[in-house]
Write an enzyme that holds these catalytic residues in place. Structure first.
Site, PDB file in Angstrom:
ATOM      1  CE  LYS A   1      -4.396  -1.679   1.597  1.00 48.31           C
ATOM      2  NZ  LYS A   1      -5.564  -1.528   2.454  1.00 48.31           N
TER       3      LYS A   1
ATOM      4  CE  LYS B   1     -13.809  -2.714   1.262  1.00 43.34           C
ATOM      5  NZ  LYS B   1     -12.809  -2.786   2.324  1.00 43.34           N
TER       6      LYS B   1
ATOM      7  CE  LYS C   1      -6.502  -7.551  -0.722  1.00 44.46           C
ATOM      8  NZ  LYS C   1      -7.895  -7.096  -0.832  1.00 44.46           N
TER       9      LYS C   1
END
Ligand code: ATP
Ligand code: MG
Length: 344
Positions: free
Chosen positions: A114, A209, A206
């Site tokens: 991230k 969102k 993966k």
């Protein structure tokens, strides 16, 4: 020492809920209700570790709540609430910031992914995210945590934090009458054919969102046409489907679609391949789209209905927060005694 069994898990209001959240987490939340006391949290404090538009965050929080309700979680028998209404999460997270080691956090793959290349510019919250997650779970001394495979490493860190707290404060824990251990070792529940649903565009990433491409995921609120179109456009390889599971090795896209079908149909991958093995992807994709529409359609419709009444959603969250806080406040009081923090 045996701790009373309790389930805790959370979902971030960080964007559109998708099939990965549903199969990896929410379906499990629903099933566990029959056997455990469950606490399900909309983790808004986790969401703000990356930028969230303050005009959008309340809508997203209510939408996750609506998904919990639409999927069949009972907010009366169990607890549904949002994290920021129970300040004990943040309070316990601070204590855990002082328990966890910087080296432990630096190893977390979610942080690396991230934060990306510009790590110096990531929020401090993103780095200490797993400490807050440990606090979420351990504020309730929860013993079982249903999550997707991507959260396994964070669960291991929660266990390390629980253990180090129990060790560091062993004498004080015993002196305050809590025996040998104050926190349980929370156990991850990661089972079934869809613990890691992959992006429909890239079998190595993966489903998430935060993916920029909406075609990478099936949202719980997508309509039937959109679901069908996304399944049709999902990336595959030119080979027909194998008849046995080992034929899915090194074929991540095929493996992903078969896993999704198996999870939605509550069948094993081997069983699904018995039916579709040897056939073309186009036939399988049509069946998958129909199945996904049949399973997700009613949930999406119910969610859309529920979010029309934000006052009702807020009352569910308010009631849940009060009941959650009653438990978390007890834990926090004990933690203060154990650590030596003077309190009223
Ligand atoms: P974000 O990209 O903002 O982190 P997310 O899609 O990863 O969002 P989270 O709120 O972080 O969603 O995770 C909620 C739950 O859904 C967790 O238990 C997580 O493990 C699970 N989950 C998330 N993505 C997947 C996936 N692709 N497959 C299976 N489970 C998933
Ligand atoms: Mg996530």
């Amino acid at each position: 020492m045996a701790f009373p069994q309790r389930v805790f898990s959370g979902v971030q209001p960080s964007g559109n809920l998708h099939l990965g959240n549903f199969l990896g987490a929410i379906v499990k939340f629903v099933a566990l209700q029959d056997h455990y006391d469950c606490i399900y949290c909309v983790v808004d404090l986790h969401a703000i570790t990356v930028w969230q538009d303050p005009n959008e965050l309340p809508r997203a929080t209510r939408e996750v709540t609506a998904a919990f309700l639409a999927c069949g979680i009972d907010p009366k028998k169990h607890i549904i609430f949002n994290q920021s209404q129970v300040a004990e999460h943040a309070e316990l997270a601070w204590v855990f910031n002082c328990i966890a080691r910087i080296g432990w956090l630096n190893r977390m793959t979610q942080f690396k992914e991230k934060a990306g290349k510009d790590r110096e510019n990531a929020s401090v919250g993103l780095l200490v995210y797993p400490n807050l997650m440990a606090a979420d779970i351990l504020a309730y001394r929860a013993t079982h945590v249903p999550v997707g495979e991507d959260q396994k490493q964070h669960l291991e860190l929660s266990r390390d934090i629980a253990q180090k707290f129990n060790n560091d404060y062993a004498a004080s824990i015993a002196a305050h009458g809590f025996g040998k251990a104050f926190f349980p070792q929370p156990e991850p529940l990661i089972q079934g054919p869809a613990t890691r649903v992959m992006s429909l565009r890239d079998g190595s990433k993966k489903m998430s969102k935060s993916d920029a491409s909406d075609y990478s995921r099936i949202n719980l609120t997508d309509d039937a046409d959109t679901i069908a179109q996304k399944v049709r456009k999902a990336r595959t390889d030119p080979e027909p489907l194998p008849s046995e599971e080992k034929g899915l090795d090194k074929r991540p896209e095929a493996d992903n679609l078969v896993g999704i079908y198996a999870a939605l149909a509550e069948r094993s991958k081997a069983d699904v391949l018995k039916e579709f093995g040897g056939g073309q992807f186009s036939t399988f994709k049509t069946a998958l789209a129909d199945l996904a529409v049949a399973k997700l359609g009613p949930i999406g419709a119910e969610m859309k209905k529920l979010v029309q009444d934000p006052a009702h959603i807020d009352s569910v969250l308010g009631d849940g927060s009060q009941r959650a806080q009653a438990i978390a406040a007890e834990t926090m009081k004990a933690v203060k005694d154990i650590v030596g923090l003077v309190h009223r």
